[in-house]
Design an enzyme around this catalytic site. Structure first.
Site, PDB file in Angstrom:
ATOM      1  N   GLU A  16      34.423 -15.000 -34.890  1.00  0.00           N
ATOM      2  CA  GLU A  16      33.013 -14.333 -35.350  1.00  0.00           C
ATOM      3  C   GLU A  16      33.105 -14.202 -36.893  1.00  0.00           C
ATOM      4  O   GLU A  16      34.272 -14.193 -37.517  1.00  0.00           O
ATOM      5  CB  GLU A  16      33.451 -12.780 -34.790  1.00  0.00           C
ATOM      6  CG  GLU A  16      32.207 -11.868 -35.347  1.00  0.00           C
ATOM      7  CD  GLU A  16      32.474 -10.490 -35.107  1.00  0.00           C
ATOM      8  OE1 GLU A  16      32.111  -9.774 -33.923  1.00  0.00           O
ATOM      9  OE2 GLU A  16      32.804  -9.707 -35.985  1.00  0.00           O
ATOM     10  N   TYR A  48      25.120  -8.910 -36.879  1.00  0.00           N
ATOM     11  CA  TYR A  48      23.727  -8.463 -37.180  1.00  0.00           C
ATOM     12  C   TYR A  48      23.849  -7.235 -37.533  1.00  0.00           C
ATOM     13  O   TYR A  48      24.586  -6.277 -37.110  1.00  0.00           O
ATOM     14  CB  TYR A  48      22.943  -8.660 -35.682  1.00  0.00           C
ATOM     15  CG  TYR A  48      21.796  -8.386 -35.559  1.00  0.00           C
ATOM     16  CD1 TYR A  48      20.769  -9.581 -35.455  1.00  0.00           C
ATOM     17  CD2 TYR A  48      21.155  -7.332 -35.141  1.00  0.00           C
ATOM     18  CE1 TYR A  48      19.295  -9.472 -35.244  1.00  0.00           C
ATOM     19  CE2 TYR A  48      19.621  -7.066 -34.913  1.00  0.00           C
ATOM     20  CZ  TYR A  48      18.951  -8.380 -35.195  1.00  0.00           C
ATOM     21  OH  TYR A  48      17.596  -7.998 -34.750  1.00  0.00           O
ATOM     22  N   ALA A  50      22.656  -3.217 -38.479  1.00  0.00           N
ATOM     23  CA  ALA A  50      22.078  -2.161 -37.701  1.00  0.00           C
ATOM     24  C   ALA A  50      20.534  -2.195 -38.065  1.00  0.00           C
ATOM     25  O   ALA A  50      20.059  -2.256 -39.145  1.00  0.00           O
ATOM     26  CB  ALA A  50      22.826  -0.736 -38.327  1.00  0.00           C
ATOM     27  N   ARG A 106      24.006  -2.825 -28.140  1.00  0.00           N
ATOM     28  CA  ARG A 106      22.986  -1.487 -28.864  1.00  0.00           C
ATOM     29  C   ARG A 106      22.976  -1.100 -30.088  1.00  0.00           C
ATOM     30  O   ARG A 106      21.927  -1.324 -30.832  1.00  0.00           O
ATOM     31  CB  ARG A 106      23.539  -0.250 -27.987  1.00  0.00           C
ATOM     32  CG  ARG A 106      22.555   0.947 -28.066  1.00  0.00           C
ATOM     33  CD  ARG A 106      23.169   2.070 -27.920  1.00  0.00           C
ATOM     34  NE  ARG A 106      24.304   2.650 -28.803  1.00  0.00           N
ATOM     35  CZ  ARG A 106      24.983   3.648 -28.644  1.00  0.00           C
ATOM     36  NH1 ARG A 106      24.784   4.753 -27.759  1.00  0.00           N
ATOM     37  NH2 ARG A 106      25.897   3.743 -29.556  1.00  0.00           N
ATOM     38  N   GLY A 107      24.181  -1.589 -30.648  1.00  0.00           N
ATOM     39  CA  GLY A 107      24.491  -1.242 -32.041  1.00  0.00           C
ATOM     40  C   GLY A 107      24.649   0.241 -32.402  1.00  0.00           C
ATOM     41  O   GLY A 107      24.203   1.046 -31.604  1.00  0.00           O
ATOM     42  N   ALA A 126      22.673  -1.532 -24.200  1.00  0.00           N
ATOM     43  CA  ALA A 126      22.875  -2.846 -24.407  1.00  0.00           C
ATOM     44  C   ALA A 126      22.426  -3.469 -22.936  1.00  0.00           C
ATOM     45  O   ALA A 126      21.923  -4.866 -22.990  1.00  0.00           O
ATOM     46  CB  ALA A 126      24.046  -3.186 -24.671  1.00  0.00           C
ATOM     47  N   GLN A 177      35.838  -5.795 -27.668  1.00  0.00           N
ATOM     48  CA  GLN A 177      36.070  -5.121 -29.260  1.00  0.00           C
ATOM     49  C   GLN A 177      37.617  -5.340 -29.675  1.00  0.00           C
ATOM     50  O   GLN A 177      38.290  -5.394 -28.585  1.00  0.00           O
ATOM     51  CB  GLN A 177      35.867  -3.545 -29.247  1.00  0.00           C
ATOM     52  CG  GLN A 177      35.971  -2.885 -30.540  1.00  0.00           C
ATOM     53  CD  GLN A 177      35.090  -3.295 -31.742  1.00  0.00           C
ATOM     54  OE1 GLN A 177      35.689  -4.395 -32.257  1.00  0.00           O
ATOM     55  NE2 GLN A 177      34.062  -2.999 -32.108  1.00  0.00           N
TER      56      GLN A 177
END
Length: 285
Positions: A16, A48, A50, A106-107, A126, A177
């Site tokens: 990432e 990306y 928020a 979702r963020g 999400a 995560q």
């Protein structure tokens, strides 16, 4: 297609990265990517902002990965602060750049978003974004998951029910995560197997190379910190070079243990540090 990569190769390695914070930092970002590309990852994902605050930069970095480096790019896409029209614009931008893989998230709720806006958002979860993308695009869609449950979920069982919804909505694989204790990941895998979730899961590993990084990381991820890692911070935290070496070693031992337990897909949170990432990759290959 990343799902097929997982099935056919038996093992995948991915990274990432995050896009530059300023437009004039792209050259440095490209230099980082050039170094990471030398490690032959199966894909590189791009974060990306928020509410889509960095979506254009995400698209540009993903395009460089996809079209210049010829490595599969996965563009993160968050929906908490976005209307359907906003998402449609990002979809078009990705399609124009030949990017066909996204990580649907979702963020985090943006600071500017009031309660009324939050409650009236177009995509509550999400899984809603995943379903929308599945119905309106040909994208290959990944989902996020938490080995220790999402910090907002009341329990792991509830969180796994939501993961099942993501799979049913069209997610083809999952990326966890970060986590620091492999036993949590193994428990998680047992539970999703019981729930009938069959899509591949990529284990997310972040090397902790500074003491400050741990505090920030845990706050953002909700990950627990095992005693071994706490002791490592206490011993080396004030000695940067020793801390970096110990953090790399901890990540390497985590990954080797995962591989020994048959975990086929490893996703390294590179933090845009190619030297650290290279040291880990060379140690686990």
């Amino acid at each position: 297609m990343t799902k097929e990569i997982s099935k056919n190769k038996g093992q995948t390695l991915s990274f990432e990265v995050f896009p530059p914070k300023k437009d004039d930092d792209f050259e440095n970002a490209y230099a980082v990517l050039n170094q990471l590309a030398q490690l032959n990852p199966d894909f590189i994902s791009v974060t990306y902002g928020a509410g889509g605050s960095k979506s254009k930069r995400t698209v540009e970095i993903a395009s460089y990965i996809q079209n210049t480096l010829h490595i599969t790019a996965i563009a993160h896409m968050t929906c908490v602060g976005s209307k359907k029209n906003d998402i449609d614009q990002v979809i078009s931008a990705l399609q124009e750049k030949n990017i066909s893989h996204v990580l649907a998230l979702r963020g985090d709720r943006p600071a500017w978003m009031g309660d009324a806006q939050y409650e009236d958002r177009d995509f509550a979860h999400a899984s809603d974004l995943t379903r929308y993308l599945k119905e309106n695009t040909d994208f290959h869609i990944a989902g996020a998951c938490y080995a220790e449950k999402h910090f907002e979920a009341p329990d792991l069982a509830t969180d796994i029910r939501h993961l099942k919804e993501k799979e049913e909505a069209g997610a083809e694989f999952l990326i966890t995560q970060l986590f620091f204790e492999n036993s949590s990941f193994y428990r998680f895998m047992e539970e999703i197997d019981k729930a009938g979730i069959t899509i591949p899961v990529h284990a997310g590993i972040m090397p902790i190379t500074t003491a400050n990084q741990l505090g920030t990381t845990v706050t953002l991820s909700g990950s627990s910190v095992p005693k071994e890692l706490s002791d490592l911070i206490a011993t080396y935290g004030e000695h940067p070079q020793d801390m970096r070496k110990a953090g790399v070693d901890y990540a390497v031992r985590q990954i080797l243990d995962l591989k020994a337990h048959g975990v086929n897909d490893i996703h390294i949170y590179s933090m845009n540090k190619p030297k650290t990432t290279r040291e880990i990759v060379e140690a686990i290959r």
